[in-house]
Design a protein around this motif. Sequence first.
Motif, mmCIF file in Angstrom:
data_model
loop_
_atom_site.group_PDB
_atom_site.id
_atom_site.type_symbol
_atom_site.label_atom_id
_atom_site.label_comp_id
_atom_site.label_asym_id
_atom_site.label_seq_id
_atom_site.Cartn_x
_atom_site.Cartn_y
_atom_site.Cartn_z
ATOM 1 N N LYS A 1 -39.794 -17.634 20.897
ATOM 2 C CA LYS A 1 -38.561 -17.788 20.133
ATOM 3 C C LYS A 1 -38.356 -16.625 19.164
ATOM 4 O O LYS A 1 -37.216 -16.232 18.890
ATOM 5 C CB LYS A 1 -38.577 -19.109 19.361
ATOM 6 C CG LYS A 1 -38.458 -20.340 20.268
ATOM 7 C CD LYS A 1 -38.548 -21.625 19.461
ATOM 8 C CE LYS A 1 -38.412 -22.852 20.367
ATOM 9 N NZ LYS A 1 -38.569 -24.116 19.612
ATOM 10 N N SER A 2 -39.458 -16.081 18.650
ATOM 11 C CA SER A 2 -39.333 -14.946 17.730
ATOM 12 C C SER A 2 -38.740 -13.733 18.437
ATOM 13 O O SER A 2 -38.013 -12.932 17.827
ATOM 14 C CB SER A 2 -40.701 -14.592 17.136
ATOM 15 O OG SER A 2 -41.554 -14.023 18.107
ATOM 16 N N ARG B 1 -35.013 -14.402 18.638
ATOM 17 C CA ARG B 1 -34.362 -14.176 17.343
ATOM 18 C C ARG B 1 -34.170 -12.687 17.081
ATOM 19 O O ARG B 1 -33.127 -12.254 16.587
ATOM 20 C CB ARG B 1 -35.178 -14.824 16.223
ATOM 21 C CG ARG B 1 -35.127 -16.347 16.217
ATOM 22 C CD ARG B 1 -35.684 -16.904 14.908
ATOM 23 N NE ARG B 1 -37.109 -16.629 14.759
ATOM 24 C CZ ARG B 1 -38.074 -17.451 15.170
ATOM 25 N NH1 ARG B 1 -37.762 -18.596 15.779
ATOM 26 N NH2 ARG B 1 -39.341 -17.154 14.985
ATOM 27 N N GLU C 1 -30.656 -10.554 16.588
ATOM 28 C CA GLU C 1 -30.383 -9.698 15.437
ATOM 29 C C GLU C 1 -29.929 -8.321 15.882
ATOM 30 O O GLU C 1 -29.002 -7.736 15.314
ATOM 31 C CB GLU C 1 -31.632 -9.591 14.572
ATOM 32 C CG GLU C 1 -31.990 -10.875 13.832
ATOM 33 C CD GLU C 1 -33.279 -10.734 13.034
ATOM 34 O OE1 GLU C 1 -33.816 -9.597 12.990
ATOM 35 O OE2 GLU C 1 -33.736 -11.724 12.458
#
Length: 207
Positions: A191-192, A195, A199
């Motif tokens: 998930k990081s 994300r 961004e």
Amino acid sequence: MPTRQDTLRDLLTKSGKDAGLADALIRIDNVVQNWRRQMHKRELGHRATRALGLDMDMAQIDVLFAIAHPMFAPDTNADDETMVSTVAERLHIDPSRASRLVAEMVNSGYARRAVSQRDARRTILELTPAGEAVIDAVRGYKWLLLGEFFSGWSPEDVATFVPLLERYSSWMNSSEVAEEKFADEIDELAKSIDRARQEVSSGSKSG
């Protein structure tokens, strides 16, 4: 701002590993990554071919080792017959590439085609005396250098190192169990990435 090593250290400590082990794993990983880069560049192999005066590339030498595989793998049936498909499997390359490399070695006199003793319809591969000489010389070169390096170690260090290296080399065998154990943590790592991608995407659109 925390470094990548700090982030990794935090990840390991949160998973229940003490800081000392985390630091040790980071050092091990650094060594392995450096070793991997050297192996990828085949530095030792290129040095061997130069020192031995071999007008061959590493892919060709790999094929000779693949043909000779049974004699150098004590856990393999020494009676196994080698075919082009066997070479492709042992080297993890496409069969067409294996066929081309084998043909080069046959045409150069380092390997030969023979009839299988098990099935006369099947063509197998064997090393010629020249091919065996190349294998023996390359391995001899390696053993001489390794022997010189380890001669500076005490017998106790060698006796400790070898079983530990063998033990370490098997860690991938248990990685699936560990992956299940840390499924939630691994999901969060995935998930990081999402994300961070979002961004980047948002930043490019606003720019």
